[in-house]
Design a protein around this motif. Sequence first.
Motif, PDB file in Angstrom:
ATOM      1  N   ASN A   1     -14.870 -30.007 -25.011  1.00 26.45           N
ATOM      2  CA  ASN A   1     -13.426 -30.104 -25.243  1.00 26.45           C
ATOM      3  C   ASN A   1     -12.624 -29.670 -24.020  1.00 26.45           C
ATOM      4  OD1 ASN A   1     -13.937 -30.909 -27.865  1.00 26.45           O
ATOM      5  ND2 ASN A   1     -13.719 -28.864 -28.714  1.00 26.45           N
ATOM      6  N   LYS A   2     -13.206 -29.806 -22.847  1.00 26.61           N
ATOM      7  CA  LYS A   2     -12.591 -29.301 -21.621  1.00 26.61           C
ATOM      8  C   LYS A   2     -11.166 -29.826 -21.425  1.00 26.61           C
ATOM      9  CE  LYS A   2     -13.486 -28.894 -16.640  1.00 26.61           C
ATOM     10  NZ  LYS A   2     -14.462 -29.193 -15.567  1.00 26.61           N
ATOM     11  N   LYS A   3     -10.957 -31.127 -21.674  1.00 28.45           N
ATOM     12  CA  LYS A   3      -9.638 -31.722 -21.483  1.00 28.45           C
ATOM     13  C   LYS A   3      -8.614 -31.083 -22.411  1.00 28.45           C
ATOM     14  CE  LYS A   3      -7.179 -36.154 -21.567  1.00 28.45           C
ATOM     15  NZ  LYS A   3      -7.310 -37.619 -21.794  1.00 28.45           N
ATOM     16  N   GLU A   4      -8.976 -30.921 -23.689  1.00 32.40           N
ATOM     17  CA  GLU A   4      -8.067 -30.333 -24.660  1.00 32.40           C
ATOM     18  C   GLU A   4      -7.790 -28.863 -24.340  1.00 32.40           C
ATOM     19  OE1 GLU A   4     -10.659 -32.147 -25.362  1.00 32.40           O
ATOM     20  OE2 GLU A   4      -9.797 -33.934 -26.313  1.00 32.40           O
TER      21      GLU A   4
ATOM     22  N   HIS B   1      -7.738 -27.507 -21.330  1.00 39.30           N
ATOM     23  CA  HIS B   1      -6.801 -27.484 -20.211  1.00 39.30           C
ATOM     24  C   HIS B   1      -5.374 -27.769 -20.703  1.00 39.30           C
ATOM     25  CE1 HIS B   1      -9.195 -27.397 -16.324  1.00 39.30           C
ATOM     26  NE2 HIS B   1     -10.105 -27.273 -17.280  1.00 39.30           N
ATOM     27  N   GLN B   2      -5.235 -28.713 -21.611  1.00 35.07           N
ATOM     28  CA  GLN B   2      -3.916 -29.047 -22.142  1.00 35.07           C
ATOM     29  C   GLN B   2      -3.312 -27.869 -22.922  1.00 35.07           C
ATOM     30  OE1 GLN B   2      -4.792 -32.575 -24.411  1.00 35.07           O
ATOM     31  NE2 GLN B   2      -4.442 -33.961 -22.682  1.00 35.07           N
TER      32      GLN B   2
END
Length: 307
Positions: free
Chosen positions: A69-72, A74-75
């Motif tokens: 879930n790296k993208k989430e 960061h968001q």
Amino acid sequence: MTITQHSSSPLVAVVGATGSQGGSVVKALAESNQPYRVRGFTRGASKPASEALKKQGVEMVQISLVEENKKEVHQAFTGADFAFEMSEGKMLVDAAKAAGVKGIVWSGIPGVKKISGGKYSNAAHFDGKAVVTEYGRQSGVPFANVQAGWYMQNFLTSPMMLAKQPDGTTAASFAWCIRPTTVLPMIDIDDYGLYVRRVIESTVFPDGVDVNTTSEDITAEDLVRQLSDATGKHIIIKQLTPEECYANFTALGVPSTTATDIIDGFRFIDEFGYYGGQPSSSTKGLGRPTRIWAEFVKQADWSKVLA
């Protein structure tokens, strides 16, 4: 109550907001006379603990903090001024950095293997956090390491802390592989957040500093004596060998690797001190007085532990 949604107030992102450390941070910020926006991360945004924080004005974000879930992740840090991270590691440092936070407050503990020169090499819990501490310090983001002392509440919840005695002459014993004279930085969970708040509200963010939290520094023998006096129970302290300690832990169902981890941590504390030779930080300038051990034991419910 100073938690607000006003865009001019600093936004503090709190990982593990429904947990002991994260919850303590939220509470300390809410007690401040300075307004804060607070964004809490949790795996269950609909659970009662999350709903309670929402009612206080905390923005709750449901997210699983794993690499997939790296993208989430960061968001979720977008717009944050400060980030308090409890136990999630390098990915969270990267996410906070990408979000452009003004400072990271990390809950670390000393590196046992490094400080002991390899003598105690099995304290993975300590050493894993120490790796993240070093990573955070090299990130280029102002980074404060607010290290957690020994939680007073652990004695109410962990069967490894107090062992009931079968002979009937004593209610329980503290059976550890540390000396009775070893000093422990005991901290009430609620007091931990006061140190984080002091870091955030510092005139200059204390980049690179270790903050060694404590409600009270106390010897193991005084800790036991005060518990015995407050409860009216006959409680003793016994210093075990590492082998005896290992046998006790595994008899309680503690996995072998976990038992070895804990024992090396005990031996490190006994020889080098809980903070590896560093003193505990001063309690001066905190938002309120800390609760010392004698006060905690008088107010806690020991009926199950000392039944």
